[in-house]
Design an enzyme around this catalytic site. Sequence first.
Site, PDB file in Angstrom:
ATOM      1  N   ASP A   8      10.115  19.680 -19.107  1.00  8.41           N
ATOM      2  CA  ASP A   8      11.541  19.226 -18.808  1.00  8.41           C
ATOM      3  C   ASP A   8      12.004  19.909 -17.629  1.00  8.41           C
ATOM      4  O   ASP A   8      12.272  21.169 -17.872  1.00  8.41           O
ATOM      5  CB  ASP A   8      12.443  19.331 -19.999  1.00  8.41           C
ATOM      6  CG  ASP A   8      13.973  18.932 -19.359  1.00  8.41           C
ATOM      7  OD1 ASP A   8      14.281  18.719 -18.484  1.00  8.41           O
ATOM      8  OD2 ASP A   8      14.757  19.343 -20.254  1.00  8.41           O
ATOM      9  N   LYS A  70      17.056  21.663  -7.920  1.00  8.51           N
ATOM     10  CA  LYS A  70      16.778  20.226  -8.279  1.00  8.51           C
ATOM     11  C   LYS A  70      17.667  19.519  -7.417  1.00  8.51           C
ATOM     12  O   LYS A  70      17.380  18.190  -6.988  1.00  8.51           O
ATOM     13  CB  LYS A  70      17.095  20.031  -9.754  1.00  8.51           C
ATOM     14  CG  LYS A  70      16.544  18.574 -10.323  1.00  8.51           C
ATOM     15  CD  LYS A  70      16.604  18.663 -11.646  1.00  8.51           C
ATOM     16  CE  LYS A  70      16.039  17.287 -12.443  1.00  8.51           C
ATOM     17  NZ  LYS A  70      16.304  17.506 -14.030  1.00  8.51           N
ATOM     18  N   GLU A 171      14.035  10.975 -17.703  1.00  8.14           N
ATOM     19  CA  GLU A 171      14.448  11.963 -18.925  1.00  8.14           C
ATOM     20  C   GLU A 171      15.020  11.061 -20.100  1.00  8.14           C
ATOM     21  O   GLU A 171      14.885  11.529 -21.254  1.00  8.14           O
ATOM     22  CB  GLU A 171      15.515  12.784 -18.085  1.00  8.14           C
ATOM     23  CG  GLU A 171      14.611  14.076 -17.338  1.00  8.14           C
ATOM     24  CD  GLU A 171      15.749  14.522 -16.412  1.00  8.14           C
ATOM     25  OE1 GLU A 171      17.060  14.572 -16.429  1.00  8.14           O
ATOM     26  OE2 GLU A 171      15.250  15.460 -15.585  1.00  8.14           O
ATOM     27  N   ASP A 193      22.933  11.113 -20.555  1.00  4.28           N
ATOM     28  CA  ASP A 193      22.045  12.243 -20.453  1.00  4.28           C
ATOM     29  C   ASP A 193      23.098  12.947 -19.182  1.00  4.28           C
ATOM     30  O   ASP A 193      22.713  12.535 -17.982  1.00  4.28           O
ATOM     31  CB  ASP A 193      20.687  12.075 -19.895  1.00  4.28           C
ATOM     32  CG  ASP A 193      19.877  13.235 -19.316  1.00  4.28           C
ATOM     33  OD1 ASP A 193      20.594  14.254 -19.495  1.00  4.28           O
ATOM     34  OD2 ASP A 193      18.650  13.058 -19.373  1.00  4.28           O
TER      35      ASP A 193
END
Length: 664
Positions: A8, A70, A171, A193
Amino acid sequence: MGRIVGIDLGTTNSVIGVLEAGRPFVIANAEGSRTTPSVIGYSKDSELLVGQQARRQLVLNPKNTFSNLKRFIGRTWNELNENSLNVAYTVRANEQECVRVTCPITEREYAPEELTGSIIRKLIDDAEKYLEESIDSAVVTVPAYFNDSQRQATRDAALLAGIKVERILNEPTAAALAYGFDKSSSSRVLVFDLGGGTFDISLLRISNGVFDVKATSGDTQLGGNDFDQKIVEWLADDFYKQYEIDLRRDRQSLQRLSEAAEKAKQELSGLNITPISLPFIATGSNGPLHIETKLDRKKFEFLCRDLIDRLSKPVEIALSDSGWTAEDINDVVLVGGSTRMPMVQQLIRTIVPITPSQTVNPDEVVAVGAAVQAGIISGELRDLLLNDVTPLSLGLETVGGLMKVLIPRNTPIPVRQADVFSTSEANQSSVEINVWQGERQLANDNKSLGKFRLSGIPPAPRGVPQVQVAFDIDANGLLQVSATDRTTGRKQSVSINGGSNLNENEVSKLINEAREKADLDRKKRASIDQRNNALTLVAQAERRLRDISLEFGPYAAERQQRSVEVALRDVQEFLDNNDLAELDLAVSSLQEALFGLNRRISAGRRSESNPIQGIKNTFGSLKDELFSDDYWDDDPWDYNPNQERRDRDYQSRDLDRWDNDFYN
Ligand code: AMP
């Protein structure tokens, strides 16, 4: 096939998981923590630091320390919003409008995927040490709402770390796998999420091991950082009003503000009010200036009201795309640290009025799901089937700049879709295939994934030639496009990789560079470890000799004491001369000598006739106490070959405590 791990790769933290005996679990890093900060830095000596070590220097060395990467991965310069650029290091666009991160200490620019590759490498290195086997492939997760470019760039980051990506997994889908892989009942699940930098929502039907993603939506530029930013702005605006100094212009102050904001935000998940203290944050005409204030939850929630509004929209879209209503949902799975905020939890309850599932840890669930997917790929887990969807529509630009959708969003993948197009002018000998991804009607408002030209079309009136364009999306959500002239059979196909910040040559050049560097780094690290271990042993041996001399006299176990002294001198000499080849041998001799000494002392304790017993008696009652079983059981050297490791553990725990103090 070797072992496949699940990774992850988070905006704030990254986690690595693996399947062992059919059960997924998270592997702790070398520092003993189950999550690794997604931070990379270069020290003042240009040494690469990853994770907690890099995080530690965020405030002191902000120009050379990179977090939140990211947000940049797979994005071009003009796609970035102002908030993303609010970082303490320098980011710029290169000639191709790709994002580059500047590192003054190494005098180099890096693509975000290159730096991200170092995080993956660290996770893999630590996992290899733990598993005692090498790892060469992984399932890597990405936000479901990542477009093709961001997926390609993530895959490149893994490639740069020397890792083959077996699957790019969404994810929220990973979270659902972790939640439902051992459940046999059928349910409709909403996965919410919200991590550090991205937001995803997915709706799935889980039934007897079959995971059907029905719809997904999200925002790849919305996460916990935006909530921190609200507090940063509030503090900085207030400070500016008082002193006319803009703290955002100073990198160190900005970094300190960001850290204090994140801490306050997290505390407000449990408390109603929290103090914010930033001494010596700036210097005014009358000396140092400080921030001493308080933030309460009500005010924080007021500051963040627009972010909460932004969270609702994707949920509505996903529900509408799935054809489900809120009443159809049986369970809600919360993923990502930001779902701990009470205002986020309240929002979710207003959408789906049920208590969210508490069975999964929001910080680890994605890595656990990735490990489950790794198990499916390796064949270790059977009877599980995952049907995911593509998050965004894919299409071509047609006359007038319109977007013609070939694959609508939320289409199950893998998928192949083709359509026939023609020329817009007479005798047109070539057509340009311009591929876009997004939901807007005009192609230009969407994300361009790349273009290519199909030439050699025979002369013909407008609209007569037939060009078939086919889109293939694989299970990773990655796209391949082909165009065929039906008259001539001429075909052209391309893998779309325009989104990655690096071209193929750059990627292979960097991979080679990384391999060379990895060898060098490994050697450097091994010699540093070797020296450090020897130094630790020397200090322990000196302490041991001193203690024994003090307590039992210099001749209590004379032969063993002298052996330790001799071995100690050897180790010291090889250390001084930096003779690492001989050092290992000398260290082993010293360990043996110490072991002999400890055995002798212990035997003395047990034997009535031993001269040490005599000494013991002369010390009287205090010594009697010291010679009690408890004393010897606590003695770190008594029959304990693992002592050196234990000592190191103590030391690292002490260091961690120091780190925490430093950061809190
Ligand atoms: P993740 O990407 O899942 O590691 O989430 C990281 C984000 O969660 C960061 O923005 C953290 O500040 C945030 N976070 C972690 N714990 C909490 C908490 N207790 N309250 C609010 N936000 C949190």
